[in-house]
Design a protein around this motif. Structure first.
Motif, short mmCIF file in Angstrom:
data_model
loop_
_atom_site.label_atom_id
_atom_site.label_comp_id
_atom_site.label_asym_id
_atom_site.label_seq_id
_atom_site.Cartn_x
_atom_site.Cartn_y
_atom_site.Cartn_z
N GLN A 76 0.85 -1.18 0.00
CA GLN A 76 0.00 0.00 0.00
C GLN A 76 0.89 1.23 0.00
N ASN A 78 1.15 5.29 0.08
CA ASN A 78 0.42 6.49 0.49
C ASN A 78 1.27 7.73 0.23
N THR A 80 1.99 11.81 -0.74
CA THR A 80 1.44 13.16 -0.56
C THR A 80 2.19 14.10 -1.49
N ASP A 104 -3.83 17.54 -2.16
CA ASP A 104 -2.98 16.38 -2.39
C ASP A 104 -3.26 15.84 -3.79
N PRO A 107 -3.12 10.14 -5.34
CA PRO A 107 -3.94 9.22 -4.56
C PRO A 107 -3.15 8.00 -4.12
N THR A 108 -3.69 7.29 -3.14
CA THR A 108 -3.07 6.06 -2.69
C THR A 108 -3.16 4.99 -3.77
N THR A 110 -2.52 0.54 -4.50
CA THR A 110 -2.24 -0.81 -4.01
C THR A 110 -1.54 -1.58 -5.12
N ASP A 437 4.72 7.14 2.28
CA ASP A 437 4.74 6.02 3.21
C ASP A 437 4.31 4.76 2.47
N TYR A 439 3.52 0.55 3.03
CA TYR A 439 3.28 -0.59 3.93
C TYR A 439 3.17 -1.85 3.08
#
Length: 447
Positions: A76, A78, A80, A104, A107-108, A110, A437, A439
């Motif tokens: 994932q 994330n 900015t 922002d 977008p995030t 996956t 970030d 994950y």
């Protein structure tokens, strides 16, 4: 035949499972393909120091891991991305109104990746990697001040990489594979029909007040290759090398335009033939990558790893969209990117036979020159810090988790109307502030 049937079944499962996401990163390379690699900032991936997922970076590592294994990884991302405006003007110096930024823009996303390996009795190892190594996504409000340069930018990819590996002698491992890439892209931006009409002397033209949009989309599928070596210098030291070829794509699709409500675009279309929906194509090259790695085992608990990868971004060169409509000028985005190195240092600490901790730091150079940075890809140099853990829950199942924080340098932007391709887009000056970030979780199973 039994081996082949199992391989085909795994291939079907992998492709049906994997839906590539999109990501903003340095350039448009997505390096995040495994949680184990993420946890050491990708140090050790070229020496096979982690697990099966290292096969994407160096297929020769297949021979270092268990035959009959599969790994599923989900990351994932994330990001900015925020813009601070200095100025925005048309080619003749008029101010461009609109939102000054601050939202922002990234977008995030996956990103899944899946790997599988099989062994053949004559000493060969076969594997398959399915992931998304290239991509980007940025979104800006339709009325922002940089709308003539970019609103939405999206590029997705899917790579299917069948590979084979073999141990050549007591020290050397060889690996090779095909790199089958599918790329889809969609780009749009606003069109200042008012300024175009004013430049042509059309009555009623109102610069920056008679906007429409232009959008291009296309896709392509092409093939490259990967060649790799790993050498066991001693029982404690290992070095690895990899070469991933460039893949040259010609994206074919469509270009479409929406007109302004006042009718300025319709008038220009009637007189010149421009701004009609048409076929479009663009050449884009995903660059070659050379990687080298070194790992050293210290006692029974520690392994220290170094990695470096050079991406030959000069192959990219920029983006020129050619329209089938002869009246429509090419859409040119000059890039002039340069080659860069990604360097990382990482370590693995084996706290017990079942639990390992991973750490890593990295430095990633941006290939984007200061005078070529655009809102579509506002990349800059970064430093990366990573940590993660691996737990062997059973003799067959291993679980991993990881986290990476990326700190980007400020990214000033200074696009000028006098530069190639920007006459109708105008000038844009400001600064991008970016953070990231990541994950990751991963599960590996051996049968």
């Amino acid at each position: 035949m039994r081996l082949w049937n199992r391989f085909c079944y795994i291939l079907f499962v992998l492709i049906s499972f994997c839906h590539p996401g999109t990501v903003f990163s340095a350039g448009f390379m997505v390096r995040e393909h495994s949680t184990s690699g993420l946890s050491t900032a990708f140090a050790g991936v070229h020496t096979g120091s982690h697990d099966l997922a290292d096969m994407y970076f160096n297929p020769a590592s297949l021979g270092l891991h268990n035959p009959g294994e599969a790994a599923i990884c989900v990351l994932q991302l994330n990001p900015t991305v925020r813009f601070t405006l200095k100025s925005s003007t048309t080619a003749v110096g008029g101010a461009i109104g609109g939102s000054p930024g601050g939202e922002d823009a990234a977008p995030t996303a996956t990103i899944p990746a899946i790997y599988a390996s099989l062994a053949e009795k004559r000493g060969w190892r076969f594997g398959l990697a399915v992931n998304a190594p290239w991509g980007l996504k940025t979104n800006y409000p339709p009325g922002w001040v940089g709308r003539y340069h970019a609103i939405d930018s999206e590029m997705t990819s899917l790579t299917v990489m069948p590979v084979a590996a073999r141990k050549l002698d007591s020290k050397w491992h060889f690996g090779a594979g095909l790199n089958i890439q599918t790329i889809e892209a969609k780009l749009n931006n606003a069109v200042d029909y008012g300024s175009i009409g004013a430049a042509g002397g059309v009555p009623g033209a109102a610069p920056t007040a008679q906007d429409g949009t232009a959008e291009v989309n296309g896709d392509a599928r092409d093939v490259g290759f990967v060649l790799c070596l790993i050498c066991d210098i001693s029982t404690k030291e290992r070095v690895g090398f990899s070469y991933r070829s460039a893949v040259r794509h010609t994206l074919k699709g469509d270009g479409s335009f929406t007109f302004d409500p006042s009718g300025m675009a319709a008038a220009l279309n009637g007189v010149t033939g421009m701004f009609g929906n048409t076929g479009a194509r663009a050449d884009i090259t995903t660059p070659e990558v050379f990687g080298i790695g070194y790992s050293h085992t210290c006692g029974a608990s520690w392994t220290v790893m170094l990695d470096a990868a050079k991406t030959f971004w000069h192959r990219y060169g920029g983006l020129t969209v050619v329209f089938d409509n002869p009246a429509q000028p090419d859409a040119v985005t000059a890039e002039d990117w340069f080659d860069v190195w990604y360097t990382s240092l990482g370590a693995v600490y084996r706290a017990s036979p079942r639990l390992s901790w991973r750490f890593g730091i990295a430095r990633d150079r941006s290939p984007v020159p200061e005078n070529r940075r655009t809102p579509r890809i506002p990349g800059s140099d970064s430093r990366q810090f990573a940590i993660g853990a691996e737990y062997r829950s059973t003799d067959r199942m291993t679980l991993s988790a990881g986290f990476m924080r990326i700190f980007y340098a400020d990214a000033p932007i200074d696009l000028r109307a006098g530069e190639p391709g920007n006459l109708l887009r105008g000038s844009l000056s400001g600064n991008f502030a970016t953070g990231f970030d990541i994950y990751g979780i991963q599960a590996s199973y051996t049968w």
